[in-house]
Design a protein around this motif. Sequence first.
Motif, PDB file in Angstrom:
ATOM      1  N   VAL A 175       0.870  -1.182   0.000  1.00  0.00           N
ATOM      2  CA  VAL A 175       0.000   0.000   0.000  1.00  0.00           C
ATOM      3  C   VAL A 175       0.900   1.223   0.000  1.00  0.00           C
ATOM      4  N   PHE A 176       0.654   2.162  -0.913  1.00  0.00           N
ATOM      5  CA  PHE A 176       1.491   3.360  -0.973  1.00  0.00           C
ATOM      6  C   PHE A 176       0.640   4.618  -0.813  1.00  0.00           C
ATOM      7  N   PHE A 177       1.292   5.690  -0.354  1.00  0.00           N
ATOM      8  CA  PHE A 177       0.571   6.932  -0.033  1.00  0.00           C
ATOM      9  C   PHE A 177       1.584   8.059   0.083  1.00  0.00           C
ATOM     10  N   SER A 178       1.100   9.271   0.126  1.00  0.00           N
ATOM     11  CA  SER A 178       1.974  10.438   0.243  1.00  0.00           C
ATOM     12  C   SER A 178       2.687  10.424   1.593  1.00  0.00           C
ATOM     13  N   THR A 179       3.894  10.933   1.588  1.00  0.00           N
ATOM     14  CA  THR A 179       4.665  10.953   2.841  1.00  0.00           C
ATOM     15  C   THR A 179       4.041  11.868   3.877  1.00  0.00           C
ATOM     16  N   ASP A 180       3.188  12.827   3.421  1.00  0.00           N
ATOM     17  CA  ASP A 180       2.537  13.725   4.375  1.00  0.00           C
ATOM     18  C   ASP A 180       1.187  13.192   4.850  1.00  0.00           C
ATOM     19  N   ASN A 181       0.822  11.985   4.407  1.00  0.00           N
ATOM     20  CA  ASN A 181      -0.413  11.365   4.876  1.00  0.00           C
ATOM     21  C   ASN A 181      -0.234  10.992   6.349  1.00  0.00           C
ATOM     22  N   PRO A 182      -1.236  11.275   7.221  1.00  0.00           N
ATOM     23  CA  PRO A 182      -1.108  10.974   8.654  1.00  0.00           C
ATOM     24  C   PRO A 182      -0.742   9.509   8.948  1.00  0.00           C
ATOM     25  N   ILE A 183      -1.152   8.594   8.093  1.00  0.00           N
ATOM     26  CA  ILE A 183      -0.870   7.188   8.382  1.00  0.00           C
ATOM     27  C   ILE A 183       0.596   6.835   8.095  1.00  0.00           C
ATOM     28  N   ALA A 184       1.347   7.775   7.488  1.00  0.00           N
ATOM     29  CA  ALA A 184       2.746   7.508   7.170  1.00  0.00           C
ATOM     30  C   ALA A 184       3.607   7.420   8.423  1.00  0.00           C
ATOM     31  N   SER A 185       3.084   7.892   9.534  1.00  0.00           N
ATOM     32  CA  SER A 185       3.877   7.906  10.764  1.00  0.00           C
ATOM     33  C   SER A 185       3.704   6.656  11.606  1.00  0.00           C
ATOM     34  N   SER A 186       2.924   5.709  11.125  1.00  0.00           N
ATOM     35  CA  SER A 186       2.705   4.488  11.916  1.00  0.00           C
ATOM     36  C   SER A 186       2.515   3.291  10.991  1.00  0.00           C
ATOM     37  N   ASP A 187       2.468   2.134  11.614  1.00  0.00           N
ATOM     38  CA  ASP A 187       2.219   0.922  10.833  1.00  0.00           C
ATOM     39  C   ASP A 187       0.773   0.877  10.377  1.00  0.00           C
ATOM     40  N   LEU A 188       0.543   0.196   9.268  1.00  0.00           N
ATOM     41  CA  LEU A 188      -0.817   0.093   8.744  1.00  0.00           C
ATOM     42  C   LEU A 188      -1.635  -0.919   9.538  1.00  0.00           C
ATOM     43  N   THR A 189      -2.885  -0.573   9.799  1.00  0.00           N
ATOM     44  CA  THR A 189      -3.834  -1.505  10.403  1.00  0.00           C
ATOM     45  C   THR A 189      -5.112  -1.468   9.582  1.00  0.00           C
ATOM     46  N   LYS A 190      -5.934  -2.484   9.712  1.00  0.00           N
ATOM     47  CA  LYS A 190      -7.200  -2.493   8.983  1.00  0.00           C
ATOM     48  C   LYS A 190      -8.090  -1.336   9.420  1.00  0.00           C
ATOM     49  N   GLU A 191      -7.924  -0.928  10.651  1.00  0.00           N
ATOM     50  CA  GLU A 191      -8.724   0.197  11.158  1.00  0.00           C
ATOM     51  C   GLU A 191      -8.357   1.492  10.434  1.00  0.00           C
ATOM     52  N   THR A 192      -7.044   1.761  10.293  1.00  0.00           N
ATOM     53  CA  THR A 192      -6.641   2.993   9.620  1.00  0.00           C
ATOM     54  C   THR A 192      -6.938   2.925   8.124  1.00  0.00           C
ATOM     55  N   VAL A 193      -6.770   1.751   7.534  1.00  0.00           N
ATOM     56  CA  VAL A 193      -7.026   1.606   6.102  1.00  0.00           C
ATOM     57  C   VAL A 193      -8.506   1.753   5.791  1.00  0.00           C
ATOM     58  N   SER A 194      -9.378   1.255   6.681  1.00  0.00           N
ATOM     59  CA  SER A 194     -10.823   1.293   6.426  1.00  0.00           C
ATOM     60  C   SER A 194     -11.358   2.720   6.359  1.00  0.00           C
ATOM     61  N   ALA A 195     -10.625   3.669   6.944  1.00  0.00           N
ATOM     62  CA  ALA A 195     -11.076   5.064   6.936  1.00  0.00           C
ATOM     63  C   ALA A 195     -10.591   5.800   5.691  1.00  0.00           C
ATOM     64  N   ALA A 196      -9.829   5.120   4.835  1.00  0.00           N
ATOM     65  CA  ALA A 196      -9.255   5.755   3.650  1.00  0.00           C
ATOM     66  C   ALA A 196      -9.964   5.265   2.383  1.00  0.00           C
ATOM     67  N   THR A 197      -9.567   5.868   1.263  1.00  0.00           N
ATOM     68  CA  THR A 197     -10.082   5.471  -0.046  1.00  0.00           C
ATOM     69  C   THR A 197      -8.911   5.026  -0.909  1.00  0.00           C
ATOM     70  N   VAL A 198      -9.095   3.945  -1.641  1.00  0.00           N
ATOM     71  CA  VAL A 198      -8.064   3.457  -2.554  1.00  0.00           C
ATOM     72  C   VAL A 198      -8.266   4.106  -3.916  1.00  0.00           C
ATOM     73  N   ALA A 199      -7.215   4.727  -4.428  1.00  0.00           N
ATOM     74  CA  ALA A 199      -7.245   5.292  -5.782  1.00  0.00           C
ATOM     75  C   ALA A 199      -6.690   4.239  -6.731  1.00  0.00           C
ATOM     76  N   GLU A 200      -7.443   3.884  -7.768  1.00  0.00           N
ATOM     77  CA  GLU A 200      -7.008   2.808  -8.656  1.00  0.00           C
ATOM     78  C   GLU A 200      -7.376   3.126 -10.090  1.00  0.00           C
ATOM     79  N   HIS A 201      -6.522   2.669 -11.012  1.00  0.00           N
ATOM     80  CA  HIS A 201      -6.819   2.841 -12.425  1.00  0.00           C
ATOM     81  C   HIS A 201      -8.085   2.079 -12.799  1.00  0.00           C
ATOM     82  N   ARG A 202      -8.759   2.566 -13.823  1.00  0.00           N
ATOM     83  CA  ARG A 202     -10.059   2.029 -14.199  1.00  0.00           C
ATOM     84  C   ARG A 202     -10.031   0.517 -14.428  1.00  0.00           C
ATOM     85  N   GLN A 203      -9.032   0.023 -15.151  1.00  0.00           N
ATOM     86  CA  GLN A 203      -9.023  -1.391 -15.513  1.00  0.00           C
ATOM     87  C   GLN A 203      -8.759  -2.313 -14.328  1.00  0.00           C
TER      88      GLN A 203
END
Length: 299
Positions: A175-203
């Motif tokens: 999972v990748f994100f901007s370095t200024d994203n608040p979640i960049a300062s900690s490990d990923l959890t399903k709780e933090t990921v569930s509050a975000a949106t995944v940006a993905e190419h159409r296909q």
Amino acid sequence: MELRYLEEFILLAQHNNFHRAAEKLFITQPTLSNHIRSLESELGFELIDRRNGNRLTQAGAIFYWDATKAVDIINESIEQCAKVANSNTEPDSTPLRIVASPLYEFRQHLQEQALITNRALSIEFVDYDLTRPVLAPLINGEVDIVAIYDVPEIRKEAARHDLLCRTHGVEHYAVFFSTDNPIASSDLTKETVSAATVAEHRQFAVGPWKTAICDMLGKDIPIRVLDDSSNDETWEGDMDGNLGVGTLQSTIAICEKNPDITYRTTLDGKPISHAMMLVYNPEAIPSYAIDFIDSLPST
């Protein structure tokens, strides 16, 4: 030293009779006698005591046991070599065609497994054609195997066309994100990921790819479809607080081109990965391809 002479000597020793051994070998007694004489001449000592009922000499008795073991080893080796030689001829002329994304480390894994199975096995990888259904090349007989995520929609489609699915291996993701994203300062959890949106190419926001993303990150995670002008080299403008998800290989490439983007490979302390499977037609696939698939451990 001829192998057949050794085999004839072993049979003679077992029957203790030139006439009977010659009949078993379908040769004449004089021919057998000449062969044993030639073997003794080459060895430099007598194997048969012709003055004592054609019994083995002391040296012959010792040689018998070692000759028996040697002949068994040689014959087993010949049998194995014949199998390898016969299995090597087919793949040389007809490569095994496998659909697999060049972004998959799983593609390299299959190549390595093929070398382990049969070093002469030639593989030709075919990229996904995202304008067609995933299994279309297989259904139309254009390829031998499709390597894809182990997801229900692919299994259902395979069943409709009497195709087999073999679970094997995983593809690692990040999972990748901007370095200024608040979640960049900690490990990923399903709780933090569930509050975000995944940006993905159409296909990749539909079908088995979407299912795989939801399997890894959460069933209800929202996915924002990027417009068609977006590409892997301009992810900075597409982040906007969102997350991106991709194979580990493609994610590393994205981050190398975009220093303001970072990534994580674990979620809740576990590697982000998805099970893969091979889909194939058991009626149409070449025999050497079946051997290759059967050699792979199921997972």
